[in-house]
Design an enzyme around this catalytic site. Sequence first.
Site, PDB file in Angstrom:
ATOM      1  N   ASN A 124       0.669  -1.107   0.039  1.00  0.00           N
ATOM      2  CA  ASN A 124      -0.054  -0.057   0.035  1.00  0.00           C
ATOM      3  C   ASN A 124       0.842   1.212   0.048  1.00  0.00           C
ATOM      4  OD1 ASN A 124       0.746  -0.535   2.660  1.00  0.00           O
ATOM      5  ND2 ASN A 124      -1.039   0.474   3.422  1.00  0.00           N
ATOM      6  N   LYS A 144      12.510  -7.684   0.887  1.00  0.00           N
ATOM      7  CA  LYS A 144      11.458  -8.558  -0.016  1.00  0.00           C
ATOM      8  C   LYS A 144      10.170  -7.815   0.000  1.00  0.00           C
ATOM      9  CE  LYS A 144       8.431 -11.266   0.296  1.00  0.00           C
ATOM     10  NZ  LYS A 144       7.222 -11.142  -0.549  1.00  0.00           N
ATOM     11  N   GLY A 201       2.560  -5.398   7.673  1.00  0.00           N
ATOM     12  CA  GLY A 201       1.662  -6.257   7.050  1.00  0.00           C
ATOM     13  C   GLY A 201       0.617  -6.809   8.163  1.00  0.00           C
ATOM     14  N   SER A 202      -0.093  -7.692   7.728  1.00  0.00           N
ATOM     15  CA  SER A 202      -1.361  -8.006   8.592  1.00  0.00           C
ATOM     16  C   SER A 202      -0.972  -8.584  10.112  1.00  0.00           C
ATOM     17  CB  SER A 202      -2.187  -9.030   7.987  1.00  0.00           C
ATOM     18  OG  SER A 202      -1.497 -10.441   7.988  1.00  0.00           O
ATOM     19  N   VAL A 242      -0.014 -12.546  10.007  1.00  0.00           N
ATOM     20  CA  VAL A 242       1.131 -12.696   9.306  1.00  0.00           C
ATOM     21  C   VAL A 242       2.440 -12.318  10.447  1.00  0.00           C
ATOM     22  CG1 VAL A 242       2.859 -12.607   7.274  1.00  0.00           C
ATOM     23  CG2 VAL A 242       0.685 -12.675   6.868  1.00  0.00           C
ATOM     24  N   GLY A 243       2.062 -11.077  10.866  1.00  0.00           N
ATOM     25  CA  GLY A 243       3.090 -10.593  11.821  1.00  0.00           C
ATOM     26  C   GLY A 243       3.327 -11.474  13.208  1.00  0.00           C
ATOM     27  N   GLU A 274       4.791  -4.001  12.235  1.00  0.00           N
ATOM     28  CA  GLU A 274       3.749  -2.929  12.337  1.00  0.00           C
ATOM     29  C   GLU A 274       2.507  -3.586  11.116  1.00  0.00           C
ATOM     30  OE1 GLU A 274       4.046   0.124  13.378  1.00  0.00           O
ATOM     31  OE2 GLU A 274       1.750   0.411  12.719  1.00  0.00           O
ATOM     32  N   CYS A 302      -3.198   1.121   6.937  1.00  0.00           N
ATOM     33  CA  CYS A 302      -3.141   0.818   8.181  1.00  0.00           C
ATOM     34  C   CYS A 302      -3.875   1.866   9.075  1.00  0.00           C
ATOM     35  CB  CYS A 302      -1.912   0.059   8.821  1.00  0.00           C
ATOM     36  SG  CYS A 302      -0.637   0.397   8.158  1.00  0.00           S
ATOM     37  N   GLU A 340     -10.229  -5.458  10.628  1.00  0.00           N
ATOM     38  CA  GLU A 340      -9.678  -4.699   9.749  1.00  0.00           C
ATOM     39  C   GLU A 340     -10.321  -5.193   8.195  1.00  0.00           C
ATOM     40  OE1 GLU A 340      -5.278  -4.752   8.920  1.00  0.00           O
ATOM     41  OE2 GLU A 340      -5.472  -2.546   8.977  1.00  0.00           O
ATOM     42  N   GLU A 377       8.628   2.866  13.852  1.00  0.00           N
ATOM     43  CA  GLU A 377       9.549   3.179  12.753  1.00  0.00           C
ATOM     44  C   GLU A 377       9.287   4.787  12.595  1.00  0.00           C
ATOM     45  OE1 GLU A 377       8.754   0.854   9.465  1.00  0.00           O
ATOM     46  OE2 GLU A 377       6.716   0.928   9.761  1.00  0.00           O
TER      47      GLU A 377
HETATM   48  C1  UN1 Z   1       0.113   2.811   6.408  1.00  0.00           C
HETATM   49  O1  UN1 Z   1      -1.445   2.869   6.235  1.00  0.00           O
HETATM   50  O2  UN1 Z   1       0.487   1.489   6.091  1.00  0.00           O
HETATM   51  O3  UN1 Z   1       0.115   8.220   7.861  1.00  0.00           O
HETATM   52  C2  UN1 Z   1       1.047   3.711   6.414  1.00  0.00           C
HETATM   53  C3  UN1 Z   1      -0.203   7.909   6.893  1.00  0.00           C
HETATM   54  C4  UN1 Z   1       0.863   7.677   5.880  1.00  0.00           C
HETATM   55  C5  UN1 Z   1       1.428   6.287   5.939  1.00  0.00           C
HETATM   56  C6  UN1 Z   1       0.407   5.156   6.246  1.00  0.00           C
HETATM   57  N1  UN1 Z   1       1.919   8.499   6.020  1.00  0.00           N
HETATM   58  O4  UN1 Z   1      -1.405   7.567   6.694  1.00  0.00           O
END
Ligand code: UN1
Length: 500
Positions: free
Chosen positions: A154, A177, A230-231, A234-235, A252, A286, A388, A467
């Site tokens: 995304n 990857k 990711g999800s 999977v995390g 994350e 996310c 989600e 991060e």
């Molecule tokens: C994400 O949704 O995986 O704050 C990252 C934000 C973006 C980054 C999103 N700068 O929505």
Amino acid sequence: MATAKAFHNYINGEWVESKSGRVFENRNPADTRQVLGVFQKSNAEDAKMAIDAAKEAYKHWRIVPAPKRAEILFRIGEMLVKRKEEYATQMTQEMGKVIKETRGDVQEAIDMTYYMAGEGRRQFGQTTPSELPNKFMMSVRMPMGVCVMITPWNFPMAIPSWKIMPALICGNTVVFKPATDTPLSAWNMVKVFEEAGIPKGMVNLITGSGSELSDPLIKSEYVKVVSFTGSTSVGKTVSEGCAPRFTHTHLEMGGKNAIMVMDDAKINLAIEGAIWGGFGTTGQRCTAASRVIVHKKVLKEFTDKFVERAKALKVGNGLNPDVEMGPSINESQLNTVMEYVKIGKEYDGAKLLCGGKRLTSGDYQYGYYHEPTIFGEVDPKMRIAQEEIFGPVVSVIPCDSLEQAIDICNGTIYGLSASIYTQDVNKAFNAMRDVYTGIFYVNASTIGAEVHLPFGGTNHTGNGHREAGIAALDVFSEWKAIYVDFSGKLQKAQIDDFAE
Ligand code: UN1
């Protein structure tokens, strides 16, 4: 039909085919007739080669002075600036989000690159007085070794940059990857690394499926850090895979972010926030605002206008500058969206206020398009308000007070982002304190985090790391405490410690 261009892995400074001899296609989700290229379907042998190359390169890179490492990052940043439009266009083609957003994605990678390059002259540690005379003490950040980055589709350039840039500036080397849906943006980024003159093996790219590459990447004894976005499911697998060797993990994961709209909110502003947060990136962030918790006093006004705005959104190919929402990333994601619409209607019994259908007429038939969808009268415990969805589906949840809004906001397993719309500073600060998320906005949507503050979430969204910002350095470096005794003798206090 012209044959699609073949893209290779980048291992030890060479563009190479996978040892598997297999490739996969990269198709445009807005028009699946377009193949953007074929990419290597890498296997365990490729993963091992990439890790070995990174391990070898680490021997040199770890001792390159950080300000010198930074020079390469500055060069990469400049090259990304020059290629921004080209890379944004290709990103829209490979993953569907609208061109304004893909420009933002590349820009975020540029910002992160420059920001972390700046850290080449900082990476501050502590100096603190010793208990003893003629003794100095300090702490320094040390690099760790090979870092594996498993990144999502995304934000195909922004998120890899959040991981790769801090890892490099700290002196680590990288195996990258990317998601199978966005190998081209990853390839573009690594091409820039190559042209900026990175030492061989410093960054290695292998494309292919997560299920095949996950184990060889995360279970290698030579890998010191695995950073995954990711999800949540999977995390969990990544976390379990790393645990036996205590490999550091940065995770994350999912979100179920909420906007709270109070009765004193500027309603039109809140609606713009809800539209942008709910349907930007086709809801595939996310940080997406998939829940809007609205005070009953303004519920009708808010909902009517929100639905009207959502219905008017222009859905289509993101390269068209008028288009406001692109397709879902792939068929399986679109099926998930449709499944949740069904759950909302039939299982949860929520009221469908607009949307709810796949778009199939005309040019839509070639892509994975879905209408912007809003459910009303949603109970916070319904599945559509808990799980989600990662698509253009928003739940409007009524509330009676700020306290109730906060309870609802906190009532999921996730904790990434939240926001409040209010004119009352006390309400804003109360919510800021009591909402349990890693990111919080006042009078702005749940999306739009910048590179120099920590990004990440609580609960099942993350594993305590962040991060972006300085916090990212903590993922990719380890503290070493250093004591320098220049007294030339065994000092008495040290003997006393032992004598006790
Ligand atoms: C994400 O949704 O995986 O704050 C990252 C934000 C973006 C980054 C999103 N700068 O929505």
